[in-house]
Design an enzyme around this catalytic site. Structure first.
Site, PDB file in Angstrom:
ATOM      1  N   SER A 178      22.869 -16.939 116.222  1.00  0.00           N
ATOM      2  CA  SER A 178      22.996 -15.502 116.429  1.00  0.00           C
ATOM      3  C   SER A 178      21.666 -14.902 116.933  1.00  0.00           C
ATOM      4  O   SER A 178      21.132 -15.393 117.931  1.00  0.00           O
ATOM      5  CB  SER A 178      23.489 -14.849 115.137  1.00  0.00           C
ATOM      6  N   ASP A 279      34.783 -15.531 117.960  1.00  0.00           N
ATOM      7  CA  ASP A 279      33.546 -14.762 117.972  1.00  0.00           C
ATOM      8  C   ASP A 279      33.624 -13.733 119.095  1.00  0.00           C
ATOM      9  O   ASP A 279      33.795 -14.097 120.258  1.00  0.00           O
ATOM     10  CB  ASP A 279      32.364 -15.725 118.207  1.00  0.00           C
ATOM     11  N   HIS A 309      32.278 -15.977 113.906  1.00  0.00           N
ATOM     12  CA  HIS A 309      30.823 -15.848 113.915  1.00  0.00           C
ATOM     13  C   HIS A 309      30.300 -16.195 112.522  1.00  0.00           C
ATOM     14  O   HIS A 309      30.865 -15.753 111.527  1.00  0.00           O
ATOM     15  CB  HIS A 309      30.419 -14.427 114.317  1.00  0.00           C
TER      16      HIS A 309
END
Ligand code: NAG
Ligand code: NAG
Length: 350
Positions: A178, A279, A309
């Protein structure tokens, strides 16, 4: 094609990840204040921590080392203790890891990230360095990038206790998930122009990298509701991260846009990018891969159609194990390529 498979809007998840992810979403909404600040006291209170332990736990020893106390820059070092080094030469690769959390949340000692890095150290196996970079909005762009770079410089000196002699800094990998993967990319761009003495970054493990832009992508529109990385939350963290007055087409965010760094003529490490079919950020991650290819760089795209995610927080999910296997294969492959290249050079000279 995997893209068609993920048109369903709900992933199949066991109850525990489902509950934890909902809880994290609710907490994020409480911590992100409308005036752009974070309730840091509450953040530090709810962000459960794991201690470093000199005595090996499950085959990995951990310790915390300070790089620069004035800005609380430190890293957690993970040393596998009961593995045979994979290099053939008795050495282990080094993974410099950057945790996710929108540049605003978490730290290396957060339980989720402590566990993730512990698994990387054990499963690859590798010496892992998980960096405590500064968080926004207290420290905006480029503070975390500076912290990443200064940590590499510190490693390059390699003059600190506890650093194992068998950790091979000429087999360094940047890794992150991320926002941490965003940081790794920017660091990869920067070190393309830097000469280190000992550190040689040969690969990058980019797990669900966090990129953005003013324009909404199809996956953000389709999936950006009711998930942890919902559009209002990501818009909030970008606002907290970019310099005042900037928008999401800033070079830190829209990396494939016209303001992004042009890497065509630069060294850039071989990269694996992991994308999840649930995601909201997936379209930008695929575009990132295509952009790397267009720029002449080596990239391997790995897709997990049922992954949300932050799936790697949950070792019980099959994709979390697949990620460790993929990372292991990637590290071995790239290390081997570098070894063969080195042998060829030796033969040429010798
Ligand atoms: C933002 O709001 C919080 C809580 O309402 C307050 O304590 C803080 O001082 C505010 N900060 C700014 C910069 O407005
Ligand atoms: C990136 O920036 C360019 C130029 O500002 C813009 O045209 C493009 O839509 C942006 N990309 C995304 C995904 O937002």
């Amino acid at each position: 094609m995997s893209r068609e498979k993920s048109t369903a809007s709900q992933p199949v998840l066991p109850w525990k990840p489902k509950i934890v992810l909902s809880l994290l979403s609710v907490l994020t909404d409480i911590l992100q204040r409308p005036n752009g600040t974070i309730n840091r006291r509450l953040h530090d209170f709810v962000d459960l921590k794991a201690k470093a332990r000199d005595k090996p736990v499950n085959g990995v020893r951990t310790s915390d080392l300070t790089v620069d106390a004035t800005r609380n820059l430190w890293f957690r070092l993970y040393i596998p203790t009961d593995t045979t080094p994979t290099g053939g030469d008795g050495t282990l690769p080094v993974i410099v890891y950057f945790h996710g959390g929108g540049f605003a949340f978490f730290s290396p000692n957060s339980i989720f990230y402590h566990d993730v890095c512990h698994r990387f150290a054990r499963k690859i196996p590798a010496v892992v360095i998980s960096v405590n970079y500064r968080l926004s909005p207290e420290h905006r762009f480029p503070s975390p990038y500076e912290d990443g770079f200064d940590t590499l410089k510190f490693l390059d000196e390699a003059k600190f206790p506890n650093f194992p002699a068998y950790a091979d800094l000429s087999k360094c990998f940047l890794a992150g998930d991320s926002a941490g993967a965003n940081l790794a990319h920017h660091l990869a761009c920067r070190i393309g122009k830097t000469e280190f003495r000992n550190v040689r970054v040969i690969g990058q493990i980019s797990v669900q990298p966090f990129f953005g832009g003013e324009e909404r992508t199809a996956s953000e529109i389709r999936l950006g509701k009711g998930q942890m990385v919902a559009i209002p939350r990501t818009d909030w963290v970008w606002r907290a991260f970019v310099p005042e007055g900037e928008n999401r087409d800033h070079e830190a965010v829209n990396v494939t846009g016209p303001r992004g760094v042009d890497i065509r003529g630069m060294k850039y490490p071989e990269t694996m990018v992991v994308v999840g079919g649930f995601d909201p950020l997936q379209d930008r991650q695929r575009e990132f891969c295509e952009w790397l290819r267009r720029s002449g760089k080596e990239v391997k795209l790995i897709e997990y159609p049922n992954a949300v995610h932050a799936f790697y927080f949950f070792p019980e999910l099959p994709e979390a194990s697949l990620l460790m296997e993929a990372a292991r294969d990637f590290v071995l492959m790239v290390s081997d390529e570098v070894r063969v290249e080195g042998d060829q050079i030796k033969n040429l000279i010798g």
